[in-house]
Design an enzyme around this catalytic site. Structure first.
Site, PDB file in Angstrom:
ATOM      1  N   ILE A 157       0.868  -1.160   0.000  1.00  0.00           N
ATOM      2  CA  ILE A 157       0.000   0.000   0.000  1.00  0.00           C
ATOM      3  C   ILE A 157       0.910   1.215   0.000  1.00  0.00           C
ATOM      4  CG2 ILE A 157      -1.805   1.248   1.226  1.00  0.00           C
ATOM      5  CD1 ILE A 157      -2.491  -1.380   2.662  1.00  0.00           C
ATOM      6  N   HIS A 158       0.848   2.009  -1.050  1.00  0.00           N
ATOM      7  CA  HIS A 158       1.762   3.150  -1.184  1.00  0.00           C
ATOM      8  C   HIS A 158       0.948   4.433  -1.304  1.00  0.00           C
ATOM      9  CE1 HIS A 158       5.772   4.793  -2.149  1.00  0.00           C
ATOM     10  NE2 HIS A 158       5.080   5.700  -2.831  1.00  0.00           N
ATOM     11  N   SER A 159       1.180   5.349  -0.387  1.00  0.00           N
ATOM     12  CA  SER A 159       0.486   6.637  -0.448  1.00  0.00           C
ATOM     13  C   SER A 159       1.249   7.602  -1.350  1.00  0.00           C
ATOM     14  CB  SER A 159       0.365   7.236   0.955  1.00  0.00           C
ATOM     15  OG  SER A 159      -0.450   6.418   1.767  1.00  0.00           O
ATOM     16  N   GLU A 160       0.502   8.291  -2.167  1.00  0.00           N
ATOM     17  CA  GLU A 160       1.080   9.228  -3.131  1.00  0.00           C
ATOM     18  C   GLU A 160       2.071  10.183  -2.470  1.00  0.00           C
ATOM     19  OE1 GLU A 160      -0.720  12.070  -6.589  1.00  0.00           O
ATOM     20  OE2 GLU A 160      -1.637  12.204  -4.622  1.00  0.00           O
ATOM     21  N   ARG A 193       0.747  12.151   4.005  1.00  0.00           N
ATOM     22  CA  ARG A 193       0.028  11.435   5.067  1.00  0.00           C
ATOM     23  C   ARG A 193      -1.368  12.004   5.268  1.00  0.00           C
ATOM     24  NH1 ARG A 193       4.950  11.914   7.818  1.00  0.00           N
ATOM     25  NH2 ARG A 193       3.996  13.092   9.529  1.00  0.00           N
ATOM     26  N   THR A 231       8.764  15.876  11.412  1.00  0.00           N
ATOM     27  CA  THR A 231       7.581  15.728  10.551  1.00  0.00           C
ATOM     28  C   THR A 231       6.280  15.661  11.344  1.00  0.00           C
ATOM     29  OG1 THR A 231       6.587  14.353   8.812  1.00  0.00           O
ATOM     30  CG2 THR A 231       7.890  13.194  10.456  1.00  0.00           C
ATOM     31  N   ASP A 276      -0.941  11.591  11.289  1.00  0.00           N
ATOM     32  CA  ASP A 276      -1.195  10.743  10.122  1.00  0.00           C
ATOM     33  C   ASP A 276      -2.704  10.669   9.901  1.00  0.00           C
ATOM     34  OD1 ASP A 276      -1.339   8.805   8.134  1.00  0.00           O
ATOM     35  OD2 ASP A 276       0.159   7.502   9.047  1.00  0.00           O
ATOM     36  N   ARG A 302      -4.090   9.377   7.053  1.00  0.00           N
ATOM     37  CA  ARG A 302      -4.399   8.435   5.981  1.00  0.00           C
ATOM     38  C   ARG A 302      -5.499   7.455   6.380  1.00  0.00           C
ATOM     39  NH1 ARG A 302       1.554   6.491   4.518  1.00  0.00           N
ATOM     40  NH2 ARG A 302       1.695   6.695   6.795  1.00  0.00           N
ATOM     41  N   THR A 360       5.783  -3.609   4.091  1.00  0.00           N
ATOM     42  CA  THR A 360       5.612  -2.358   4.813  1.00  0.00           C
ATOM     43  C   THR A 360       6.458  -2.352   6.071  1.00  0.00           C
ATOM     44  OG1 THR A 360       3.974  -0.803   5.716  1.00  0.00           O
ATOM     45  CG2 THR A 360       3.674  -3.121   6.254  1.00  0.00           C
TER      46      THR A 360
END
Length: 204
Positions: free
Chosen positions: A54-57, A98, A118, A130, A132, A153
């Site tokens: 699962i990869h977040s843009e 995120r 961050t 976060d 997401r 992950t």
């Protein structure tokens, strides 16, 4: 009246040749209009354990080759791993920064330039660390006939989200790739404050 609008919808699929191999790209959309894609490679039976990520843009890391994060490096490694395995799925979710969006991410970067980490930057801007959300992943995997996964992950939150959606995680594989001098502090913060399972020996 009951709203019968589907929460998620599968749109279409097409060939997607890449420098790693030929994938198929599948389009999905939420009722809100938010769009996501999945890349698939190879074929599998419904009961097989399929490697997925699962990869977040991350525009800055994925497309602009930033070394402030490890996102682009992890995306490349995941695609390589899938091709080497002969099959697999990459869920590419459009939730930049995120979940705070691209322009807010740039604002967070500016705060990090002044010394915040961050997490502190997101909180200073009024966001959670976060934001997401992974509920569409169950629909995407079900549409692609994936029930059992080998999850690539370092983020235990992703594993829990899939388990809550009824996805069977056969194995978690770390994806410790992309450490740079520019992102070492960022990765240390993700490990210490967000619970990511990055190898601590690499961060010394």
């Amino acid at each position: 009246m009951t709203d019968n609008t589907p929460q998620f919808e599968y749109v279409s699929a097409a060939k997607l040749p890449t420098r790693f191999g030929e994938f198929r790209i599948h389009g999905f959309v939420e009722a809100s209009g938010q769009e996501h894609v999945a890349l698939t490679y190879g074929d599998w039976q419904a009961d097989e354990a399929v490697p997925i990520r699962i990869h977040s843009e991350c525009l800055t890391g994925d497309s602009l080759f930033s070394t402030r994060c490890d996102c682009g490096f992890q995306l490349e490694r995941a695609l390589q791993n899938i091709v080497e395995h002969g099959k697999g799925v990459l869920l590419y979710l459009r939730q930049e920064g995120r979940g705070i969006g691209l322009l807010n991410k740039i604002k967070a970067y500016q705060l990090q330039d002044t010394g915040m980490d961050t997490v502190e930057a997101n909180l200073h801007l009024g966001f959670d660390a976060d934001l997401r959300e992974y509920s569409i992943c169950g629909f995407m995997l079900d549409t692609l006939n994936v029930k059992n996964v080998i999850l690539m992950t370092n983020n235990p939150r992703k594993a829990k989200a899939l388990e809550d959606l009824g996805v069977n995680i056969i194995e978690r594989k770390p994806i410790d790739h992309g450490l740079t001098e520019q992102n070492k502090g960022y990765l240390k913060t993700k490990t210490e404050k967000l619970g990511h399972l990055f190898d601590p020996h690499l961060l010394k």
